[in-house]
Motif scaffolding. Structure first.
Motif, PDB file in Angstrom:
ATOM      1  N   PRO A 195       9.885  29.665   9.781  1.00 19.64           N
ATOM      2  CA  PRO A 195       9.449  31.005   9.367  1.00 19.64           C
ATOM      3  C   PRO A 195       9.641  31.290   7.884  1.00 19.64           C
ATOM      4  O   PRO A 195       8.998  32.192   7.355  1.00 19.64           O
ATOM      5  N   SER A 196      10.507  30.527   7.213  1.00 17.15           N
ATOM      6  CA  SER A 196      10.773  30.788   5.802  1.00 17.15           C
ATOM      7  C   SER A 196      10.194  29.715   4.892  1.00 17.15           C
ATOM      8  O   SER A 196      10.430  29.743   3.680  1.00 17.15           O
ATOM      9  N   ALA A 197       9.460  28.759   5.450  1.00 19.63           N
ATOM     10  CA  ALA A 197       8.915  27.659   4.658  1.00 19.63           C
ATOM     11  C   ALA A 197       7.417  27.858   4.431  1.00 19.63           C
ATOM     12  O   ALA A 197       6.775  28.686   5.084  1.00 19.63           O
ATOM     13  N   TYR A 198       6.870  27.074   3.509  1.00 23.27           N
ATOM     14  CA  TYR A 198       5.480  27.240   3.092  1.00 23.27           C
ATOM     15  C   TYR A 198       4.719  25.965   3.448  1.00 23.27           C
ATOM     16  O   TYR A 198       5.043  24.872   2.968  1.00 23.27           O
ATOM     17  N   PHE A 199       3.687  26.098   4.283  1.00 21.37           N
ATOM     18  CA  PHE A 199       3.017  24.915   4.818  1.00 21.37           C
ATOM     19  C   PHE A 199       2.365  24.069   3.732  1.00 21.37           C
ATOM     20  O   PHE A 199       2.405  22.831   3.791  1.00 21.37           O
ATOM     21  N   ASN A 200       1.755  24.681   2.736  1.00 24.04           N
ATOM     22  CA  ASN A 200       1.084  23.868   1.730  1.00 24.04           C
ATOM     23  C   ASN A 200       2.069  22.969   0.978  1.00 24.04           C
ATOM     24  O   ASN A 200       1.728  21.843   0.602  1.00 24.04           O
ATOM     25  N   ASP A 201       3.296  23.443   0.767  1.00 20.08           N
ATOM     26  CA  ASP A 201       4.323  22.584   0.170  1.00 20.08           C
ATOM     27  C   ASP A 201       4.615  21.391   1.071  1.00 20.08           C
ATOM     28  O   ASP A 201       4.795  20.262   0.603  1.00 20.08           O
ATOM     29  N   ARG A 202       4.709  21.641   2.381  1.00 22.14           N
ATOM     30  CA  ARG A 202       4.948  20.548   3.322  1.00 22.14           C
ATOM     31  C   ARG A 202       3.787  19.570   3.303  1.00 22.14           C
ATOM     32  O   ARG A 202       3.986  18.346   3.327  1.00 22.14           O
ATOM     33  N   LEU A 203       2.570  20.070   3.257  1.00 18.72           N
ATOM     34  CA  LEU A 203       1.396  19.207   3.222  1.00 18.72           C
ATOM     35  C   LEU A 203       1.418  18.297   2.003  1.00 18.72           C
ATOM     36  O   LEU A 203       1.177  17.086   2.104  1.00 18.72           O
ATOM     37  N   ILE A 204       1.722  18.862   0.829  1.00 17.98           N
ATOM     38  CA  ILE A 204       1.768  18.052  -0.389  1.00 17.98           C
ATOM     39  C   ILE A 204       2.854  16.985  -0.264  1.00 17.98           C
ATOM     40  O   ILE A 204       2.648  15.822  -0.655  1.00 17.98           O
ATOM     41  N   ALA A 205       4.014  17.352   0.283  1.00 23.71           N
ATOM     42  CA  ALA A 205       5.095  16.381   0.457  1.00 23.71           C
ATOM     43  C   ALA A 205       4.684  15.257   1.408  1.00 23.71           C
ATOM     44  O   ALA A 205       5.009  14.079   1.184  1.00 23.71           O
ATOM     45  N   VAL A 206       3.955  15.596   2.459  1.00 22.15           N
ATOM     46  CA  VAL A 206       3.517  14.582   3.417  1.00 22.15           C
ATOM     47  C   VAL A 206       2.455  13.685   2.792  1.00 22.15           C
ATOM     48  O   VAL A 206       2.461  12.458   2.993  1.00 22.15           O
ATOM     49  N   ILE A 207       1.538  14.261   2.033  1.00 28.87           N
ATOM     50  CA  ILE A 207       0.560  13.442   1.325  1.00 28.87           C
ATOM     51  C   ILE A 207       1.270  12.444   0.410  1.00 28.87           C
ATOM     52  O   ILE A 207       0.938  11.249   0.380  1.00 28.87           O
ATOM     53  N   ASP A 208       2.268  12.905  -0.340  1.00 31.98           N
ATOM     54  CA  ASP A 208       3.015  12.010  -1.222  1.00 31.98           C
ATOM     55  C   ASP A 208       3.702  10.900  -0.413  1.00 31.98           C
ATOM     56  O   ASP A 208       3.759   9.740  -0.855  1.00 31.98           O
ATOM     57  N   HIS A 209       4.223  11.258   0.738  1.00 28.62           N
ATOM     58  CA  HIS A 209       4.868  10.266   1.606  1.00 28.62           C
ATOM     59  C   HIS A 209       3.869   9.206   2.053  1.00 28.62           C
ATOM     60  O   HIS A 209       4.172   8.000   2.045  1.00 28.62           O
ATOM     61  N   LEU A 210       2.678   9.619   2.424  1.00 28.37           N
ATOM     62  CA  LEU A 210       1.664   8.667   2.869  1.00 28.37           C
ATOM     63  C   LEU A 210       1.173   7.800   1.724  1.00 28.37           C
ATOM     64  O   LEU A 210       0.901   6.605   1.894  1.00 28.37           O
ATOM     65  N   LEU A 211       1.060   8.391   0.544  1.00 26.04           N
ATOM     66  CA  LEU A 211       0.637   7.611  -0.623  1.00 26.04           C
ATOM     67  C   LEU A 211       1.657   6.533  -0.977  1.00 26.04           C
ATOM     68  O   LEU A 211       1.314   5.533  -1.619  1.00 26.04           O
ATOM     69  N   ALA A 245       1.042   4.088  10.459  1.00 26.01           N
ATOM     70  CA  ALA A 245      -0.377   4.340  10.702  1.00 26.01           C
ATOM     71  C   ALA A 245      -1.213   3.840   9.537  1.00 26.01           C
ATOM     72  O   ALA A 245      -2.275   3.235   9.720  1.00 26.01           O
ATOM     73  N   MET A 246      -0.745   4.086   8.324  1.00 24.63           N
ATOM     74  CA  MET A 246      -1.477   3.623   7.151  1.00 24.63           C
ATOM     75  C   MET A 246      -1.617   2.104   7.156  1.00 24.63           C
ATOM     76  O   MET A 246      -2.670   1.558   6.798  1.00 24.63           O
ATOM     77  N   LEU A 247      -0.571   1.404   7.566  1.00 26.04           N
ATOM     78  CA  LEU A 247      -0.644  -0.055   7.628  1.00 26.04           C
ATOM     79  C   LEU A 247      -1.603  -0.511   8.722  1.00 26.04           C
ATOM     80  O   LEU A 247      -2.382  -1.444   8.538  1.00 26.04           O
ATOM     81  N   ARG A 248      -1.532   0.155   9.847  1.00 26.14           N
ATOM     82  CA  ARG A 248      -2.292  -0.310  10.994  1.00 26.14           C
ATOM     83  C   ARG A 248      -3.800  -0.186  10.808  1.00 26.14           C
ATOM     84  O   ARG A 248      -4.557  -0.981  11.354  1.00 26.14           O
ATOM     85  N   ALA A 256      -9.116   3.576   1.216  1.00 28.83           N
ATOM     86  CA  ALA A 256     -10.053   4.700   1.249  1.00 28.83           C
ATOM     87  C   ALA A 256      -9.339   6.006   1.565  1.00 28.83           C
ATOM     88  O   ALA A 256      -9.622   7.050   0.960  1.00 28.83           O
ATOM     89  N   VAL A 257      -8.402   5.970   2.517  1.00 28.61           N
ATOM     90  CA  VAL A 257      -7.654   7.172   2.865  1.00 28.61           C
ATOM     91  C   VAL A 257      -6.800   7.624   1.685  1.00 28.61           C
ATOM     92  O   VAL A 257      -6.760   8.811   1.342  1.00 28.61           O
ATOM     93  N   LYS A 258      -6.143   6.690   1.020  1.00 24.67           N
ATOM     94  CA  LYS A 258      -5.307   7.049  -0.121  1.00 24.67           C
ATOM     95  C   LYS A 258      -6.140   7.631  -1.259  1.00 24.67           C
ATOM     96  O   LYS A 258      -5.701   8.571  -1.947  1.00 24.67           O
ATOM     97  N   ALA A 259      -7.334   7.097  -1.490  1.00 26.04           N
ATOM     98  CA  ALA A 259      -8.193   7.647  -2.540  1.00 26.04           C
ATOM     99  C   ALA A 259      -8.544   9.098  -2.242  1.00 26.04           C
ATOM    100  O   ALA A 259      -8.522   9.964  -3.127  1.00 26.04           O
ATOM    101  N   ARG A 260      -8.848   9.401  -0.969  1.00 23.81           N
ATOM    102  CA  ARG A 260      -9.167  10.777  -0.611  1.00 23.81           C
ATOM    103  C   ARG A 260      -7.935  11.667  -0.704  1.00 23.81           C
ATOM    104  O   ARG A 260      -8.008  12.818  -1.146  1.00 23.81           O
ATOM    105  N   LEU A 261      -6.793  11.130  -0.305  1.00 25.33           N
ATOM    106  CA  LEU A 261      -5.560  11.901  -0.387  1.00 25.33           C
ATOM    107  C   LEU A 261      -5.237  12.269  -1.839  1.00 25.33           C
ATOM    108  O   LEU A 261      -4.834  13.397  -2.125  1.00 25.33           O
ATOM    109  N   ARG A 262      -5.413  11.327  -2.741  1.00 25.15           N
ATOM    110  CA  ARG A 262      -5.136  11.617  -4.156  1.00 25.15           C
ATOM    111  C   ARG A 262      -6.071  12.703  -4.674  1.00 25.15           C
ATOM    112  O   ARG A 262      -5.651  13.610  -5.398  1.00 25.15           O
ATOM    113  N   ASP A 263      -7.341  12.600  -4.300  1.00 26.21           N
ATOM    114  CA  ASP A 263      -8.323  13.593  -4.743  1.00 26.21           C
ATOM    115  C   ASP A 263      -7.972  14.976  -4.199  1.00 26.21           C
ATOM    116  O   ASP A 263      -7.935  15.969  -4.945  1.00 26.21           O
TER     117      ASP A 263
END
Length: 285
Positions: A195-211, A245-248, A256-263
């Motif tokens: 309830p006190s966190a911000y989803f877009n911050d979490r999304l950016i952190a997860v994108i960085d993790h996947l990259l 998942a990224m490896l598999r 291709a997924v990483k290129a879209r994630l960076r964009d």
């Protein structure tokens, strides 16, 4: 990773970079499980999710700074989260005209499922019934060489429908879609247990993790494990469900997924800013 695995890996880059990694490799090292398609009012948090913070942290990436252009749809009123599935499904299908999202989208609790999946990707495991998509068809393709089992090159073809959807989605249209629906994403994140966190911050952190997922240059060796397979390399076996998942999905698909994630990351943190639509800046914080 199972011989008949559910998938997480194709959905992450086409819905906020997430309409394609959520469909590639769900529970790589476990028994096959399919996403639950029963109607549900909410999605439970992943078992390994951290406890919500007691005080609201500073917002690092406010959605008002997203590179969002004006669009007619961005000014349309939003449905209630509990009544949003039909609207969200129609708009997602329209976004990916070159891919058959409608055939594999789970149409109950779409936004809560997306939010729960995003939140779970950096963990070692994820809840059983949270995926927003149906699994990739077929079984894990394994080849034998020199007495070892390895993921076959042909396995990547199983994710072709998700990669086609990824390629067909216009990045700016996807960001505009996300900004428009952001209040519902934020509400779903609060209901997930933050309830006190911000989803877009979490999304950016997860994108960085996947990259940060490894990019192996050699075939991935696997070993029998229960009813499926595990990575033979302990370092790979110890990765998060999202990085596995990224490896598999295979090297070309991962690139291709990483290129879209960076964009998408660039657009979501506000490079080349446009004024965000008023409806998109009213999210709860």
């Amino acid at each position: 990773m199972s011989k008949r695995s559910s998938s997480v890996g194709g959905w992450l880059a086409a819905v906020i970079a997430l309409v394609v990694i959520a469909a590639a490799a769900y529970f790589l090292m476990q028994r096959a499980r399919q996403a639950d398609t029963r109607p549900t009012a909410s999605v439970a948090p992943a078992a390994s999710s951290p406890a919500p913070a007691s005080t609201a942290p500073a917002i690092a990436h406010p959605i008002a700074q997203a590179d969002s252009g004006p669009a007619t749809a961005s000014t349309a009123p939003l449905p209630a989260l509990a009544d949003s599935d039909a609207n969200v499904a129609d708009s997602l299908i329209a976004l990916a005209s070159g891919g058959d999202i409608g055939a594999w989208l789970v149409r109950q609790s779409i936004i809560p499922r997306i939010v729960a999946t995003v939140d779970a990707l950096p963990h070692a495991d994820m809840g059983r019934f949270i995926l927003p998509v149906k699994p990739a068809k077929g079984s894990l393709v394994v080849e034998q060489a020199d007495g070892q089992s390895m993921i076959g090159a042909a396995n990547a073809a199983r994710y072709a429908p998700y990669m086609q959807a990824l390629a067909s989605v216009d990045a700016q249209a996807l960001v505009d879609w996300y900004v428009h629906y952001y209040p519902l994403f934020q509400q779903a994140y609060a209901e997930l247990g933050y309830p006190s966190a911000y989803f877009n911050d979490r999304l950016i952190a997860v994108i960085d993790h996947l990259l940060a997922a490894p990019e192996p240059t050699q075939p991935l060796i696997v070993a029998p494990y229960k009813q499926g397979y595990a990575f033979a390399d302990p370092a790979l076996q110890g990765l998060s469900v999202g990085q596995k998942a990224m490896l598999r999905i295979g090297p070309a698909n991962e690139a291709a997924v990483k290129a879209r994630l960076r964009d998408l990351r660039t657009r979501l943190v506000g490079s080349g800013l446009h004024a965000a639509p008023a409806a998109a800046t009213s999210a709860a914080r």
